[in-house]
Motif scaffolding. Structure first.
Motif, PDB file in Angstrom:
ATOM      1  N   ALA A 181      -8.907   3.219  -1.724  1.00 37.62           N
ATOM      2  CA  ALA A 181      -9.934   3.891  -2.545  1.00 37.62           C
ATOM      3  C   ALA A 181     -10.505   5.142  -1.861  1.00 37.62           C
ATOM      4  CB  ALA A 181     -11.057   2.919  -2.878  1.00 37.62           C
ATOM      5  N   GLU A 182     -10.367   5.231  -0.538  1.00 36.38           N
ATOM      6  CA  GLU A 182     -10.834   6.429   0.169  1.00 36.38           C
ATOM      7  C   GLU A 182     -10.134   7.684  -0.334  1.00 36.38           C
ATOM      8  OE1 GLU A 182     -12.608   6.446   4.449  1.00 36.38           O
ATOM      9  OE2 GLU A 182     -10.604   5.588   4.555  1.00 36.38           O
ATOM     10  N   THR A 183      -8.841   7.547  -0.634  1.00 42.37           N
ATOM     11  CA  THR A 183      -8.068   8.718  -1.069  1.00 42.37           C
ATOM     12  C   THR A 183      -7.704   8.677  -2.553  1.00 42.37           C
ATOM     13  OG1 THR A 183      -6.069   7.590  -0.278  1.00 42.37           O
ATOM     14  CG2 THR A 183      -7.082   9.186   1.206  1.00 42.37           C
ATOM     15  N   LYS A 184      -7.664   7.477  -3.140  1.00 44.70           N
ATOM     16  CA  LYS A 184      -7.339   7.339  -4.568  1.00 44.70           C
ATOM     17  C   LYS A 184      -8.647   7.130  -5.335  1.00 44.70           C
ATOM     18  CE  LYS A 184      -2.823   7.322  -3.896  1.00 44.70           C
ATOM     19  NZ  LYS A 184      -1.935   8.351  -4.429  1.00 44.70           N
ATOM     20  N   LYS A 185      -9.236   8.211  -5.751  1.00 47.60           N
ATOM     21  CA  LYS A 185     -10.601   8.147  -6.291  1.00 47.60           C
ATOM     22  C   LYS A 185     -10.707   7.436  -7.646  1.00 47.60           C
ATOM     23  CE  LYS A 185     -12.235  10.340  -2.770  1.00 47.60           C
ATOM     24  NZ  LYS A 185     -12.880   9.564  -1.718  1.00 47.60           N
ATOM     25  N   ASN A 186      -9.584   7.266  -8.351  1.00 48.85           N
ATOM     26  CA  ASN A 186      -9.668   6.599  -9.666  1.00 48.85           C
ATOM     27  C   ASN A 186      -9.175   5.163  -9.616  1.00 48.85           C
ATOM     28  OD1 ASN A 186      -6.941   6.972  -9.381  1.00 48.85           O
ATOM     29  ND2 ASN A 186      -6.623   8.009 -11.334  1.00 48.85           N
ATOM     30  N   VAL A 189      -7.458  -9.026  -4.665  1.00 46.14           N
ATOM     31  CA  VAL A 189      -7.757  -8.487  -5.990  1.00 46.14           C
ATOM     32  C   VAL A 189      -6.528  -7.773  -6.556  1.00 46.14           C
ATOM     33  CG1 VAL A 189     -10.227  -8.181  -5.512  1.00 46.14           C
ATOM     34  CG2 VAL A 189      -8.633  -6.324  -4.956  1.00 46.14           C
ATOM     35  N   ILE A 190      -6.578  -7.492  -7.840  1.00 45.66           N
ATOM     36  CA  ILE A 190      -5.566  -6.622  -8.457  1.00 45.66           C
ATOM     37  C   ILE A 190      -6.202  -5.257  -8.670  1.00 45.66           C
ATOM     38  CG2 ILE A 190      -4.085  -6.192 -10.454  1.00 45.66           C
ATOM     39  CD1 ILE A 190      -3.831  -9.147 -10.845  1.00 45.66           C
ATOM     40  N   VAL A 191      -5.495  -4.220  -8.217  1.00 45.69           N
ATOM     41  CA  VAL A 191      -5.985  -2.854  -8.386  1.00 45.69           C
ATOM     42  C   VAL A 191      -4.996  -2.048  -9.216  1.00 45.69           C
ATOM     43  CG1 VAL A 191      -7.233  -2.919  -6.184  1.00 45.69           C
ATOM     44  CG2 VAL A 191      -4.935  -1.942  -6.249  1.00 45.69           C
ATOM     45  N   VAL A 192      -5.553  -1.093  -9.946  1.00 47.12           N
ATOM     46  CA  VAL A 192      -4.748  -0.212 -10.795  1.00 47.12           C
ATOM     47  C   VAL A 192      -5.559   1.056 -11.029  1.00 47.12           C
ATOM     48  CG1 VAL A 192      -5.607  -1.309 -12.913  1.00 47.12           C
ATOM     49  CG2 VAL A 192      -3.415  -0.130 -12.961  1.00 47.12           C
ATOM     50  N   SER A 193      -4.886   2.170 -11.253  1.00 44.18           N
ATOM     51  CA  SER A 193      -5.628   3.427 -11.471  1.00 44.18           C
ATOM     52  C   SER A 193      -6.073   3.553 -12.924  1.00 44.18           C
ATOM     53  CB  SER A 193      -4.758   4.633 -11.103  1.00 44.18           C
ATOM     54  OG  SER A 193      -3.760   4.828 -12.088  1.00 44.18           O
ATOM     55  N   GLU A 194      -7.106   4.346 -13.143  1.00 41.93           N
ATOM     56  CA  GLU A 194      -7.595   4.593 -14.513  1.00 41.93           C
ATOM     57  C   GLU A 194      -6.504   5.192 -15.382  1.00 41.93           C
ATOM     58  OE1 GLU A 194     -11.871   5.848 -15.273  1.00 41.93           O
ATOM     59  OE2 GLU A 194     -11.610   6.438 -13.172  1.00 41.93           O
ATOM     60  N   ASP A 195      -5.676   6.072 -14.812  1.00 45.11           N
ATOM     61  CA  ASP A 195      -4.592   6.706 -15.590  1.00 45.11           C
ATOM     62  C   ASP A 195      -3.627   5.651 -16.123  1.00 45.11           C
ATOM     63  OD1 ASP A 195      -5.767   8.991 -14.663  1.00 45.11           O
ATOM     64  OD2 ASP A 195      -4.252   9.436 -13.154  1.00 45.11           O
ATOM     65  N   VAL A 196      -3.274   4.691 -15.262  1.00 45.49           N
ATOM     66  CA  VAL A 196      -2.338   3.636 -15.669  1.00 45.49           C
ATOM     67  C   VAL A 196      -2.993   2.721 -16.701  1.00 45.49           C
ATOM     68  CG1 VAL A 196      -1.064   1.610 -14.846  1.00 45.49           C
ATOM     69  CG2 VAL A 196      -1.002   3.737 -13.534  1.00 45.49           C
ATOM     70  N   ASP A 230     -19.097   2.974  -2.525  1.00 46.94           N
ATOM     71  CA  ASP A 230     -19.937   2.107  -3.356  1.00 46.94           C
ATOM     72  C   ASP A 230     -19.020   1.184  -4.163  1.00 46.94           C
ATOM     73  OD1 ASP A 230     -21.680   0.814  -4.982  1.00 46.94           O
ATOM     74  OD2 ASP A 230     -22.482   2.614  -5.965  1.00 46.94           O
ATOM     75  N   PRO A 231     -18.994  -0.112  -3.838  1.00 47.45           N
ATOM     76  CA  PRO A 231     -18.086  -1.042  -4.515  1.00 47.45           C
ATOM     77  C   PRO A 231     -18.277  -1.087  -6.028  1.00 47.45           C
ATOM     78  CG  PRO A 231     -19.066  -2.066  -2.586  1.00 47.45           C
ATOM     79  CD  PRO A 231     -19.797  -0.789  -2.805  1.00 47.45           C
ATOM     80  N   ALA A 232     -19.498  -0.891  -6.473  1.00 47.52           N
ATOM     81  CA  ALA A 232     -19.766  -0.966  -7.919  1.00 47.52           C
ATOM     82  C   ALA A 232     -18.925   0.045  -8.699  1.00 47.52           C
ATOM     83  CB  ALA A 232     -21.248  -0.739  -8.192  1.00 47.52           C
ATOM     84  N   ASN A 233     -18.576   1.170  -8.071  1.00 46.44           N
ATOM     85  CA  ASN A 233     -17.767   2.198  -8.739  1.00 46.44           C
ATOM     86  C   ASN A 233     -16.308   1.792  -8.896  1.00 46.44           C
ATOM     87  OD1 ASN A 233     -19.990   3.858  -8.917  1.00 46.44           O
ATOM     88  ND2 ASN A 233     -19.514   4.996  -7.049  1.00 46.44           N
ATOM     89  N   LEU A 234     -15.891   0.768  -8.164  1.00 45.63           N
ATOM     90  CA  LEU A 234     -14.480   0.362  -8.202  1.00 45.63           C
ATOM     91  C   LEU A 234     -14.205  -0.697  -9.264  1.00 45.63           C
ATOM     92  CD1 LEU A 234     -13.697  -0.003  -4.370  1.00 45.63           C
ATOM     93  CD2 LEU A 234     -13.358   1.993  -5.827  1.00 45.63           C
ATOM     94  N   VAL A 237       0.842  -1.201   0.000  1.00 41.79           N
ATOM     95  CA  VAL A 237       0.000   0.000   0.000  1.00 41.79           C
ATOM     96  C   VAL A 237       0.873   1.245   0.000  1.00 41.79           C
ATOM     97  CG1 VAL A 237      -1.664   1.349   1.347  1.00 41.79           C
ATOM     98  CG2 VAL A 237      -1.983  -1.122   1.085  1.00 41.79           C
ATOM     99  N   ARG A 238       1.919   1.236   0.829  1.00 43.20           N
ATOM    100  CA  ARG A 238       2.817   2.397   0.911  1.00 43.20           C
ATOM    101  C   ARG A 238       3.492   2.646  -0.434  1.00 43.20           C
ATOM    102  NH1 ARG A 238       6.318   1.024   5.313  1.00 43.20           N
ATOM    103  NH2 ARG A 238       4.577   1.628   6.653  1.00 43.20           N
ATOM    104  N   ALA A 239       3.953   1.566  -1.072  1.00 46.77           N
ATOM    105  CA  ALA A 239       4.619   1.698  -2.369  1.00 46.77           C
ATOM    106  C   ALA A 239       3.662   2.259  -3.420  1.00 46.77           C
ATOM    107  CB  ALA A 239       5.162   0.335  -2.817  1.00 46.77           C
ATOM    108  N   TYR A 240       2.395   1.827  -3.370  1.00 53.16           N
ATOM    109  CA  TYR A 240       1.399   2.341  -4.314  1.00 53.16           C
ATOM    110  C   TYR A 240       1.155   3.833  -4.078  1.00 53.16           C
ATOM    111  CZ  TYR A 240      -2.732   2.556  -7.287  1.00 53.16           C
ATOM    112  OH  TYR A 240      -3.619   2.894  -8.281  1.00 53.16           O
ATOM    113  N   ARG A 241       1.001   4.201  -2.812  1.00 51.57           N
ATOM    114  CA  ARG A 241       0.778   5.624  -2.491  1.00 51.57           C
ATOM    115  C   ARG A 241       1.951   6.491  -2.935  1.00 51.57           C
ATOM    116  NH1 ARG A 241      -3.698   6.468   0.548  1.00 51.57           N
ATOM    117  NH2 ARG A 241      -4.385   4.881   2.041  1.00 51.57           N
ATOM    118  N   ASN A 242       3.172   5.924  -2.815  1.00 52.47           N
ATOM    119  CA  ASN A 242       4.386   6.666  -3.172  1.00 52.47           C
ATOM    120  C   ASN A 242       4.735   6.574  -4.654  1.00 52.47           C
ATOM    121  OD1 ASN A 242       4.664   7.394  -0.498  1.00 52.47           O
ATOM    122  ND2 ASN A 242       6.149   5.787  -0.019  1.00 52.47           N
TER     123      ASN A 242
END
Length: 312
Positions: free
Chosen positions: A75-80, A192-199, A291-295, A53-58
């Motif tokens: 997801a609380e702080t990383k909206k995308n 799960v695997i997570v990634v931002s919309e930008d990436v 709302d999980p559906a948004n993720l 998590v720290r590496a992702y934030r950084n």
């Protein structure tokens, strides 16, 4: 004009972070088997989910394998933030192990419990205590990285640990007693695997190769468990039989099941996430409703393809 002006720099690899959890081993197995279509994909180990998590934030990594509770906190702080695949559902793989003389969860009252305090450990201990009519106020929490669990237990720095993976195997071998495991809270611990919309927008093909490789490797593991075990054991430094046994504590949804969960023809994934959000808010692990559906981004699961293997 110099020669260097004519040379195109190779693209930087897509960096994905994981901790040492058996469910993620199929992604490394895919790499070992050459399933990433020669795409520049770099899998990076971290000692704990907290470090991922720290590496992702950084911004040290572009994507991550996370437990659902960690993904929700992010997801609380990383909206995308987007969830692109379900890797596994813990079904006994996450455990609370205590000294042999501690016979049940109630025996932890006043005792020292080692865990990753900002990660999955906090969720599992909160749920285990809740199911036994207790709260975190009834125990002494000792913050420990995953790499410290075995040592802290053996040196009697803690009376119990919230652990998983190779550390779980080593602490059980040291004589610990199983007090609670994730099979008692079915469907609540999902990786799960997570990634931002930008990436996603910049790395679509590589992310698709990653997802394809995961399900092709899962198919290989099912059909060739002995060879897969030998390949995974080299990396994790435990015996092939131990790594294969560690998969018994989790369930890995295949591609078809992922597709049903993502398009919600099977609503259990989204419903489970909604339940998890409520539990986390109640335990002050989340500060707001999500709302999980948004993720969920189902494009990669929907378009995933791979060739199947036959047994030799």
């Amino acid at each position: 004009m110099t020669l260097t002006n004519c040379i195109t720099e190779p693209p930087l690899p897509l960096k994905i972070g994981f901790n040492l959890w058996p469910g993620y081993e199929t992604l490394y197995l895919a790499r070992d088997l050459g399933y990433y279509d020669k795409k520049p994909i770099k899998l990076i180990d971290y000692p704990s989910g907290t470090e991922v998590v720290r590496a992702y934030r950084n911004q040290e990594i572009e994507a991550a394998g996370l437990s659902m509770d960690q993904a929700l906190v992010l997801a609380e702080t990383k909206k995308n933030l987007k969830i692109i695949a379900i890797i596994d559902v813990s079904d006994g793989g996450d455990v609370i192990l205590g000294r042999p003389e501690i016979t049940n969860m109630k025996g932890l009252k006043g005792k020292r419990v080692g865990l990753e305090a900002t990660s999955l450990g906090a969720f599992l201990i909160a749920r285990a205590l809740e199911k036994n009519g207790m709260s975190v106020k009834d125990i002494q929490i000792v913050s420990l990285e995953l790499s410290e669990h075995e040592r802290a237990y053996k040196q009697a720095e803690v009376d119990a640990v919230v652990t998983f993976g190779p550390a779980k195997i080593k602490v059980l071998e040291a004589g610990a007693r199983l007090l609670f495991d994730s099979s008692q809270i079915p469907g609540e611990i999902v990786d799960v695997i997570v990634v931002s919309e930008d990436v996603i927008n910049k790395n679509y093909d590589r992310i698709q190769s990653l997802v394809n490789g995961q399900f092709q490797a899962l198919d290989y593991l099912e059909k060739n468990p002995q060879d897969a075990g030998i390949r995974m054991a080299k990396r994790t430094q435990v015996k092939p039989k131990q790594i294969l046994n560690s998969f018994k504590g989790l369930r890995q949804p295949n591609l078809e099941e992922n597709q049903r969960l993502f398009d919600q023809s099977d609503p259990s994934f989204v419903n489970g996430m909604r339940k998890l959000v409520k539990i986390m808010i109640a335990n002050k692990l989340l500060s707001q409703d999500i709302d999980p559906a948004n993720l969920i981004d189902d494009r990669f699961i929907k378009n995933a393809k791979f060739s199947t293997h036959k047994n030799d």
